[in-house]
Design a protein around this motif. Sequence first.
Motif, PDB file in Angstrom:
ATOM      1  N   ILE A 100      24.991  47.486  58.508  1.00 13.35           N
ATOM      2  CA  ILE A 100      25.316  48.801  57.948  1.00 13.35           C
ATOM      3  C   ILE A 100      25.394  49.854  59.052  1.00 13.35           C
ATOM      4  O   ILE A 100      26.319  50.668  59.079  1.00 13.35           O
ATOM      5  CB  ILE A 100      24.284  49.201  56.863  1.00 13.35           C
ATOM      6  CG1 ILE A 100      24.492  48.363  55.597  1.00 13.35           C
ATOM      7  CG2 ILE A 100      24.357  50.688  56.540  1.00 13.35           C
ATOM      8  CD1 ILE A 100      23.389  48.502  54.564  1.00 13.35           C
ATOM      9  N   ILE A 103      28.569  49.329  61.016  1.00 12.61           N
ATOM     10  CA  ILE A 103      29.718  49.801  60.232  1.00 12.61           C
ATOM     11  C   ILE A 103      29.799  51.324  60.288  1.00 12.61           C
ATOM     12  O   ILE A 103      30.873  51.899  60.501  1.00 12.61           O
ATOM     13  CB  ILE A 103      29.641  49.301  58.768  1.00 12.61           C
ATOM     14  CG1 ILE A 103      29.838  47.787  58.704  1.00 12.61           C
ATOM     15  CG2 ILE A 103      30.675  50.011  57.898  1.00 12.61           C
ATOM     16  CD1 ILE A 103      29.540  47.183  57.337  1.00 12.61           C
ATOM     17  N   ASP A 104      28.653  51.985  60.091  1.00 11.06           N
ATOM     18  CA  ASP A 104      28.630  53.451  60.149  1.00 11.06           C
ATOM     19  C   ASP A 104      29.152  53.969  61.488  1.00 11.06           C
ATOM     20  O   ASP A 104      29.968  54.896  61.533  1.00 11.06           O
ATOM     21  CB  ASP A 104      27.213  53.986  59.911  1.00 11.06           C
ATOM     22  CG  ASP A 104      26.796  53.956  58.451  1.00 11.06           C
ATOM     23  OD1 ASP A 104      27.688  53.945  57.569  1.00 11.06           O
ATOM     24  OD2 ASP A 104      25.582  53.952  58.191  1.00 11.06           O
ATOM     25  N   ASP A 148      31.342  43.365  51.307  1.00  8.10           N
ATOM     26  CA  ASP A 148      31.200  44.825  51.316  1.00  8.10           C
ATOM     27  C   ASP A 148      30.459  45.376  50.106  1.00  8.10           C
ATOM     28  O   ASP A 148      29.744  46.370  50.203  1.00  8.10           O
ATOM     29  CB  ASP A 148      32.565  45.503  51.468  1.00  8.10           C
ATOM     30  CG  ASP A 148      33.544  45.159  50.351  1.00  8.10           C
ATOM     31  OD1 ASP A 148      33.213  44.353  49.457  1.00  8.10           O
ATOM     32  OD2 ASP A 148      34.668  45.690  50.392  1.00  8.10           O
ATOM     33  N   LEU A 151      26.440  45.954  50.164  1.00  7.22           N
ATOM     34  CA  LEU A 151      25.858  46.862  51.153  1.00  7.22           C
ATOM     35  C   LEU A 151      25.306  48.144  50.536  1.00  7.22           C
ATOM     36  O   LEU A 151      25.097  49.129  51.231  1.00  7.22           O
ATOM     37  CB  LEU A 151      26.896  47.179  52.243  1.00  7.22           C
ATOM     38  CG  LEU A 151      27.333  45.973  53.058  1.00  7.22           C
ATOM     39  CD1 LEU A 151      28.448  46.349  54.018  1.00  7.22           C
ATOM     40  CD2 LEU A 151      26.166  45.365  53.812  1.00  7.22           C
ATOM     41  N   LYS A 155      30.715  53.571  49.745  1.00  5.78           N
ATOM     42  CA  LYS A 155      31.476  53.932  50.949  1.00  5.78           C
ATOM     43  C   LYS A 155      31.769  52.727  51.831  1.00  5.78           C
ATOM     44  O   LYS A 155      32.623  52.795  52.692  1.00  5.78           O
ATOM     45  CB  LYS A 155      30.747  55.009  51.752  1.00  5.78           C
ATOM     46  CG  LYS A 155      29.535  54.539  52.539  1.00  5.78           C
ATOM     47  CD  LYS A 155      28.971  55.678  53.357  1.00  5.78           C
ATOM     48  CE  LYS A 155      27.831  55.211  54.248  1.00  5.78           C
ATOM     49  NZ  LYS A 155      27.339  56.306  55.080  1.00  5.78           N
ATOM     50  N   TYR A 156      31.094  51.592  51.608  1.00  7.41           N
ATOM     51  CA  TYR A 156      31.328  50.404  52.415  1.00  7.41           C
ATOM     52  C   TYR A 156      32.371  49.467  51.805  1.00  7.41           C
ATOM     53  O   TYR A 156      32.696  48.457  52.374  1.00  7.41           O
ATOM     54  CB  TYR A 156      30.017  49.643  52.633  1.00  7.41           C
ATOM     55  CG  TYR A 156      28.995  50.464  53.387  1.00  7.41           C
ATOM     56  CD1 TYR A 156      29.236  50.877  54.686  1.00  7.41           C
ATOM     57  CD2 TYR A 156      27.806  50.828  52.780  1.00  7.41           C
ATOM     58  CE1 TYR A 156      28.313  51.648  55.376  1.00  7.41           C
ATOM     59  CE2 TYR A 156      26.862  51.599  53.461  1.00  7.41           C
ATOM     60  CZ  TYR A 156      27.131  51.998  54.752  1.00  7.41           C
ATOM     61  OH  TYR A 156      26.223  52.757  55.427  1.00  7.41           O
TER      62      TYR A 156
END
Length: 158
Positions: A100, A103-104, A148, A151, A155-156
Amino acid sequence: MGLELAQREFPNFEVLVATHVDTEHLHNHLVVNSVSFQDGKKLHQSAADLQAHRMANDKICVAHGLEILPPPQKQVKQKRMGTREYRSAAKGESWKFRLINTIDQCMRCAASKEEFISLMESEGYQVRWTDSRKNITYTTPKGMKCRDDRLHEEKYTK
């Protein structure tokens, strides 16, 4: 109106009606004793029961010349974190939380889908993101796979 709703919807139960007059919008809170004072049976509430209470409340409001709220937007159900995952995250040992965070970081820097995938790959992650599949699948550097939608936040997702 709060008393009217309590008497209509919970006739066999003790109900505390608290009316807020200290805000711009007057409203009531109903606290219902879940054990009936008449027969000792427990009150069980389903989503349909809550909807019926709302409809009854709306009828009372309209009868008293008040506006009613629009129907609530359907909430997107988010997957809850399991106990094991929570404990791993709390200890800083969660591979999913490392994913996470990566990804951010990549989302902040990427200007396109292709750039995002490239940044993720430079961090050692594989990203399977195709139009023909519903979900994005991530593979961590150690081979753990995660879709996805697992998570915890919308937003993911694609």
